[in-house]
Design a protein around this motif. Sequence first.
Motif, PDB file in Angstrom:
ATOM      1  N   TYR A 132       0.822  -1.208   0.000  1.00  0.00           N
ATOM      2  CA  TYR A 132       0.000   0.000   0.000  1.00  0.00           C
ATOM      3  C   TYR A 132       0.859   1.263   0.000  1.00  0.00           C
ATOM      4  O   TYR A 132       0.510   2.266  -0.633  1.00  0.00           O
ATOM      5  N   LEU A 235      -7.378   1.359   3.791  1.00  0.00           N
ATOM      6  CA  LEU A 235      -6.533   1.498   2.603  1.00  0.00           C
ATOM      7  C   LEU A 235      -6.773   0.353   1.624  1.00  0.00           C
ATOM      8  O   LEU A 235      -6.838   0.567   0.407  1.00  0.00           O
ATOM      9  N   SER A 236      -6.902  -0.850   2.158  1.00  0.00           N
ATOM     10  CA  SER A 236      -7.134  -2.022   1.318  1.00  0.00           C
ATOM     11  C   SER A 236      -8.367  -1.834   0.456  1.00  0.00           C
ATOM     12  O   SER A 236      -8.331  -2.077  -0.760  1.00  0.00           O
ATOM     13  N   ILE A 239      -7.902   1.104  -2.251  1.00  0.00           N
ATOM     14  CA  ILE A 239      -7.005   0.718  -3.344  1.00  0.00           C
ATOM     15  C   ILE A 239      -7.653  -0.321  -4.252  1.00  0.00           C
ATOM     16  O   ILE A 239      -7.534  -0.268  -5.484  1.00  0.00           O
ATOM     17  N   TYR A 350       2.643  -5.000  -6.364  1.00  0.00           N
ATOM     18  CA  TYR A 350       1.833  -5.404  -5.222  1.00  0.00           C
ATOM     19  C   TYR A 350       2.220  -6.715  -4.544  1.00  0.00           C
ATOM     20  O   TYR A 350       1.796  -6.958  -3.416  1.00  0.00           O
TER      21      TYR A 350
END
Length: 397
Positions: A132, A235-236, A239, A350
Amino acid sequence: MSSFVGVLVSDPWLQSQFTQVQLRTLQTKFTSAKRSDAEHVTIKDLPPVMEELRGIQEVLTKEDITNFLSESYPDMNEPIEFEQFLREYLSLKAKGTTKSGGQKNLKGSVSFLKASTTTLLHVINESEKTSYVNHINNFLGDDPFLKNFLPLDPTSNDLFNLIGDGVLLCKLINVAVPGTIDERAINTKKDLNPWERNENHTLCLNSAEAIGCTLVNIGTQDLIEARPHLVLGLLSQIIKIQLLADLNLKKTPELLELVADDNSKEAEELVNLAPDKMLLKWMNFHIKKAGYKKTVTNFSTDVKDGEAYAYLLSALAPEHSSTTLIETTDPKERAKKVLETAEKLDCTRYVTSKDIVEGSANLNLAFVAEIFQHRNGLSSNNVAPVVEDTPGDVRTG
């Protein structure tokens, strides 16, 4: 954002409670409440509109709304303006939460990914944190305000230190879904007071919910304190929403190729397919054509041996693949070769080989979504012919 013209509210605090998406929706709802034979919207026009609004429909009935409004407005024929309508909406949401004992009814809510905010053991996944941070550095590195603080060091607590003022999350939401927040509403001066930080975090949470995040047990104070497991969970979701934005027929009409020409029912189902399910369908479409015999149903156990990735990259990027990519039997070695091939498509932001082998669902989904963004292998994407290994071939995959 200077060219963006949104719905403006005279009270700055009131403006900060809503995203532009929410304000436009609420303005439309408010306008629709006015009867054709009336000059103004009145209090008695509000209950049918209010009961359909998110945050109220789950906890209050039309009768509840009427009773609450009558407490403040004895004359239900009294006209009401848009800004007061917004205040009443916030008031009714608060009363609804109180009425339900502080618990929102989340039935029917949809998230692209199960956030880690619901876990009981708040173990920080360093791989996800690193992923992230890399995403933030890449997409916000040139932001006029944040460039003074970026790039962040993924091995440090820089991320959590920067989260505290609320600017980063607001900016990231606008990257995920452009135009969600009027950036003039974000407090970005050097030293923010507690009130201004709280305004930013309120704006962030409202905006996150507006773009499709599911918020469970998280509030402004959690973000001000930058509680790691809650921050990473939010955040997960943000994104993933960004990465899956093109996984629909409107953005990528070529996805119709995933269904047989004569299967109208399947084509109809494709229209309403959730983005993560669409990504799985796209992946299975290509690996099946490449000769893979299994069906991938998740981004964890079904991909941890790396075999599905080997077939996917062989189908999409044969010019960068070799036969050893599929023939390799050791999962760890195969994962390394998969990433060596993906790197040639600039698709290694990622995941690491360890994340693949361990079956990290969040990061594997992000990896596949990144491959889709760079080369989806559908009608508008041409790929070069496959390159076979030769005795003198010294490429690493």
